[in-house]
Design an enzyme around this catalytic site. Structure first.
Site, PDB file in Angstrom:
ATOM      1  N   GLY A  47      -4.810 -10.653   5.731  1.00 53.44           N
ATOM      2  CA  GLY A  47      -4.019 -10.919   4.513  1.00 53.44           C
ATOM      3  C   GLY A  47      -4.892 -11.563   3.447  1.00 53.44           C
ATOM      4  N   ASP A  67      -2.998  -0.166   4.189  1.00 59.21           N
ATOM      5  CA  ASP A  67      -3.283   1.260   3.961  1.00 59.21           C
ATOM      6  C   ASP A  67      -4.097   1.453   2.681  1.00 59.21           C
ATOM      7  OD1 ASP A  67      -1.582   1.562   6.142  1.00 59.21           O
ATOM      8  OD2 ASP A  67       0.163   1.985   4.882  1.00 59.21           O
ATOM      9  N   TYR A 107      14.654   3.682  11.621  1.00 59.59           N
ATOM     10  CA  TYR A 107      13.886   4.926  11.725  1.00 59.59           C
ATOM     11  C   TYR A 107      14.638   6.021  12.461  1.00 59.59           C
ATOM     12  CZ  TYR A 107       9.776   2.129  10.516  1.00 59.59           C
ATOM     13  OH  TYR A 107       8.877   1.309   9.869  1.00 59.59           O
ATOM     14  N   TRP A 108      14.433   7.251  12.013  1.00 61.77           N
ATOM     15  CA  TRP A 108      14.846   8.444  12.763  1.00 61.77           C
ATOM     16  C   TRP A 108      13.576   9.295  12.885  1.00 61.77           C
ATOM     17  CZ3 TRP A 108      17.492   6.124   8.865  1.00 61.77           C
ATOM     18  CH2 TRP A 108      18.811   5.753   9.107  1.00 61.77           C
ATOM     19  N   ARG A 109      12.813   9.089  13.938  1.00 64.53           N
ATOM     20  CA  ARG A 109      11.515   9.780  14.014  1.00 64.53           C
ATOM     21  C   ARG A 109      11.128  10.168  15.433  1.00 64.53           C
ATOM     22  NH1 ARG A 109       7.265   4.864  12.684  1.00 64.53           N
ATOM     23  NH2 ARG A 109       5.870   6.601  12.247  1.00 64.53           N
ATOM     24  N   TYR A 139      -0.787   8.695   5.388  1.00 60.59           N
ATOM     25  CA  TYR A 139      -0.551   9.351   4.089  1.00 60.59           C
ATOM     26  C   TYR A 139      -0.830   8.347   2.957  1.00 60.59           C
ATOM     27  CZ  TYR A 139       2.072  10.928   0.022  1.00 60.59           C
ATOM     28  OH  TYR A 139       2.442  11.254  -1.267  1.00 60.59           O
ATOM     29  N   ASP A 141       1.730   5.506   7.147  1.00 64.18           N
ATOM     30  CA  ASP A 141       0.469   4.777   6.966  1.00 64.18           C
ATOM     31  C   ASP A 141      -0.736   5.647   6.599  1.00 64.18           C
ATOM     32  OD1 ASP A 141       0.291   5.793   9.594  1.00 64.18           O
ATOM     33  OD2 ASP A 141      -0.798   4.053  10.334  1.00 64.18           O
ATOM     34  N   LYS A 160      -9.300  -7.687   8.887  1.00 56.09           N
ATOM     35  CA  LYS A 160      -8.497  -8.124   7.741  1.00 56.09           C
ATOM     36  C   LYS A 160      -7.545  -9.248   8.177  1.00 56.09           C
ATOM     37  CE  LYS A 160      -7.368  -3.773   7.848  1.00 56.09           C
ATOM     38  NZ  LYS A 160      -6.619  -2.507   7.685  1.00 56.09           N
ATOM     39  N   TYR A 197      12.972   7.252   7.412  1.00 55.72           N
ATOM     40  CA  TYR A 197      13.344   5.841   7.584  1.00 55.72           C
ATOM     41  C   TYR A 197      14.043   5.308   6.349  1.00 55.72           C
ATOM     42  CZ  TYR A 197       9.120   4.307   4.992  1.00 55.72           C
ATOM     43  OH  TYR A 197       8.152   4.088   4.042  1.00 55.72           O
TER      44      TYR A 197
HETATM   45  P1  ADP Z   1      -2.906  -5.059   7.629  1.00 55.09           P
HETATM   46  O1  ADP Z   1      -1.702  -4.571   6.851  1.00 55.09           O
HETATM   47  O2  ADP Z   1      -3.852  -3.958   8.002  1.00 55.09           O
HETATM   48  O3  ADP Z   1      -2.569  -5.989   8.755  1.00 55.09           O
HETATM   49  P2  ADP Z   1      -3.471  -7.309   5.916  1.00 55.09           P
HETATM   50  O4  ADP Z   1      -2.062  -7.780   5.973  1.00 55.09           O
HETATM   51  O5  ADP Z   1      -4.509  -8.213   6.410  1.00 55.09           O
HETATM   52  O6  ADP Z   1      -3.722  -5.895   6.597  1.00 55.09           O
HETATM   53  O7  ADP Z   1      -3.733  -6.952   4.389  1.00 55.09           O
HETATM   54  C1  ADP Z   1      -4.690  -6.001   4.001  1.00 55.09           C
HETATM   55  C2  ADP Z   1      -5.364  -6.462   2.731  1.00 55.09           C
HETATM   56  O8  ADP Z   1      -4.384  -6.645   1.701  1.00 55.09           O
HETATM   57  C3  ADP Z   1      -6.070  -7.793   2.861  1.00 55.09           C
HETATM   58  O9  ADP Z   1      -7.363  -7.651   3.408  1.00 55.09           O
HETATM   59  C4  ADP Z   1      -6.104  -8.224   1.400  1.00 55.09           C
HETATM   60  O10 ADP Z   1      -7.165  -7.583   0.729  1.00 55.09           O
HETATM   61  C5  ADP Z   1      -4.779  -7.690   0.849  1.00 55.09           C
HETATM   62  N1  ADP Z   1      -3.744  -8.732   0.854  1.00 55.09           N
HETATM   63  C6  ADP Z   1      -2.735  -8.886   1.745  1.00 55.09           C
HETATM   64  N2  ADP Z   1      -1.973  -9.960   1.425  1.00 55.09           N
HETATM   65  C7  ADP Z   1      -2.524 -10.492   0.304  1.00 55.09           C
HETATM   66  C8  ADP Z   1      -2.205 -11.603  -0.558  1.00 55.09           C
HETATM   67  N3  ADP Z   1      -1.157 -12.408  -0.312  1.00 55.09           N
HETATM   68  N4  ADP Z   1      -3.012 -11.837  -1.621  1.00 55.09           N
HETATM   69  C9  ADP Z   1      -4.061 -11.043  -1.894  1.00 55.09           C
HETATM   70  N5  ADP Z   1      -4.404  -9.986  -1.145  1.00 55.09           N
HETATM   71  C10 ADP Z   1      -3.662  -9.706  -0.065  1.00 55.09           C
END
Ligand code: ADP
Length: 306
Positions: free
Chosen positions: A227, A258, A100-102, A31, A29, A225, A86
């Site tokens: 998604g 990341d 994973y092997w860590r 990196y 993550d 965040k 991994y």
């Molecule tokens: P984390 O991996 O830290 O839990 P998220 O899964 O919320 O973070 O995703 C991080 C960022 O990736 C989101 O804020 C968004 O900008 C982008 N992202 C993730 N999934 C989608 C998607 N289906 N469509 C558009 N952007 C996405």
């Protein structure tokens, strides 16, 4: 030149291509975030703080860091340990599984190899980044020295950044995670949680839950965040919600958070506004999830480079 240090682990990645054939690369993550920050902002010094071994793959890993123009001044070489590894496999219906092997990887011992000179240099950084995974892998007897170092950096004016990336299998119990995350939240200036991670640890299901939970801490910049459901930033108590354009063709969400972190922190280091930073970060993450693997081809970032 602005300076950011990413503390944690990079692993050897093996990806199943077909029966009896695997592709080998490197990922982890912090990196991944360092790479994406550098790809977006070549003028920032993006540095990884970790440990590898004396073996050939460790040398190859350092070579790949250099290819990505990641600063390797704080890549320590352990005498006896080697990097973690991994394997990613994809089943017939496209579901990925990770093995994973860590458990005794060199990166768990980074704090053992630190000295006062190294800490003195880190005190000149603009930002110091660590994640929930960085925390989980530190050998328990080395945790105290980690917190002492982080507080020294904070006292010297380095911005402390924490992504509470949660991997249940790295922790002895959720209670242990809660204890360590409490310490992390106490020291951090910028925190970048995903709702999903806080759901697994605290049962949070909304921006409001995470916001309320983080309120007692002295966090200057909270970037929540979720998604494709948008990003809520609370900076000095002022809230900004930014919509995300959902990606239709999601191939692999590995490294979404990341790449978001790398582009967001690079933007903030170069003085961009919160809205501009989230928009660039969402563009970076939205690109990364349209390719397989944690580190996607460099050319895909040509239009994102600043
Ligand atoms: P984390 O991996 O830290 O839990 P998220 O899964 O919320 O973070 O995703 C991080 C960022 O990736 C989101 O804020 C968004 O900008 C982008 N992202 C993730 N999934 C989608 C998607 N289906 N469509 C558009 N952007 C996405």
């Amino acid at each position: 030149m602005k300076n950011i240090y990413f503390f944690g682990e990079c692993m050897i990645e093996l990806r199943s291509i077909e029966e009896s054939l695997m592709r080998q690369s490197f990922a982890g993550d912090v990196y991944n975030a360092a790479v994406y920050l550098k790809r977006c902002f070549p003028a920032i010094n993006s540095s990884i703080v970790t440990s590898v071994g004396q073996d050939n793959l460790s040398d190859k890993m350092i070579g790949v860091f250099a290819e990505e123009e990641i600063d390797t001044e704080f890549v320590f070489k352990h005498d006896t340990k080697i990097p973690g590894m991994y394997l990613v496999e994809t089943d017939d219906v496209g579901e990925r599984s990770f093995t994973y092997w860590r458990s005794d990887a060199a990166a768990r011992y980074t704090m053992e190899l630190f000295n006062d000179d190294a800490i003195a240099k880190l005190k000149c950084a603009d930002m110091f980044f660590f994640s929930g995974i960085s925390l989980a892998i530190i050998k328990s007897e080395l945790r105290d020295s980690f917190w002492q170092m982080v507080w020294q950096l904070k006292d010297a004016g380095v911005q402390i950044v924490f992504d509470p990336n949660y991997r249940a299998r790295l922790w002895a119990s959720v209670d242990e995670t809660k204890l360590l995350y409490d310490l992390a939240l106490q020291v951090s200036d910028i925190v970048l949680p995903g709702i999903e991670d806080f759901n697994s640890i605290y049962g949070h299901t909304s921006f409001d839950h995470v916001k309320t939970f983080c309120k007692p801490y002295n966090i200057k910049e909270l970037v929540i965040k979720d998604g494709p459901n948008g990003v809520l930033v609370i900076y000095d108590g002022e809230e900004t919600f930014i919509d995300i354009l959902p990606v239709e063709n999601v191939v692999d969400t590995n490294s979404a958070g990341d790449s978001f972190n790398g582009a967001y922190l690079g933007s903030r280091l170069t003085g961009r506004s919160i809205t501009d930073a989230v928009q660039l970060a969402a563009k970076a993450a939205g690109t990364v999830i349209q390719y397989p693997g944690a580190i996607i081809p460099k050319e895909a970032f040509d239009s994102i480079r600043q």
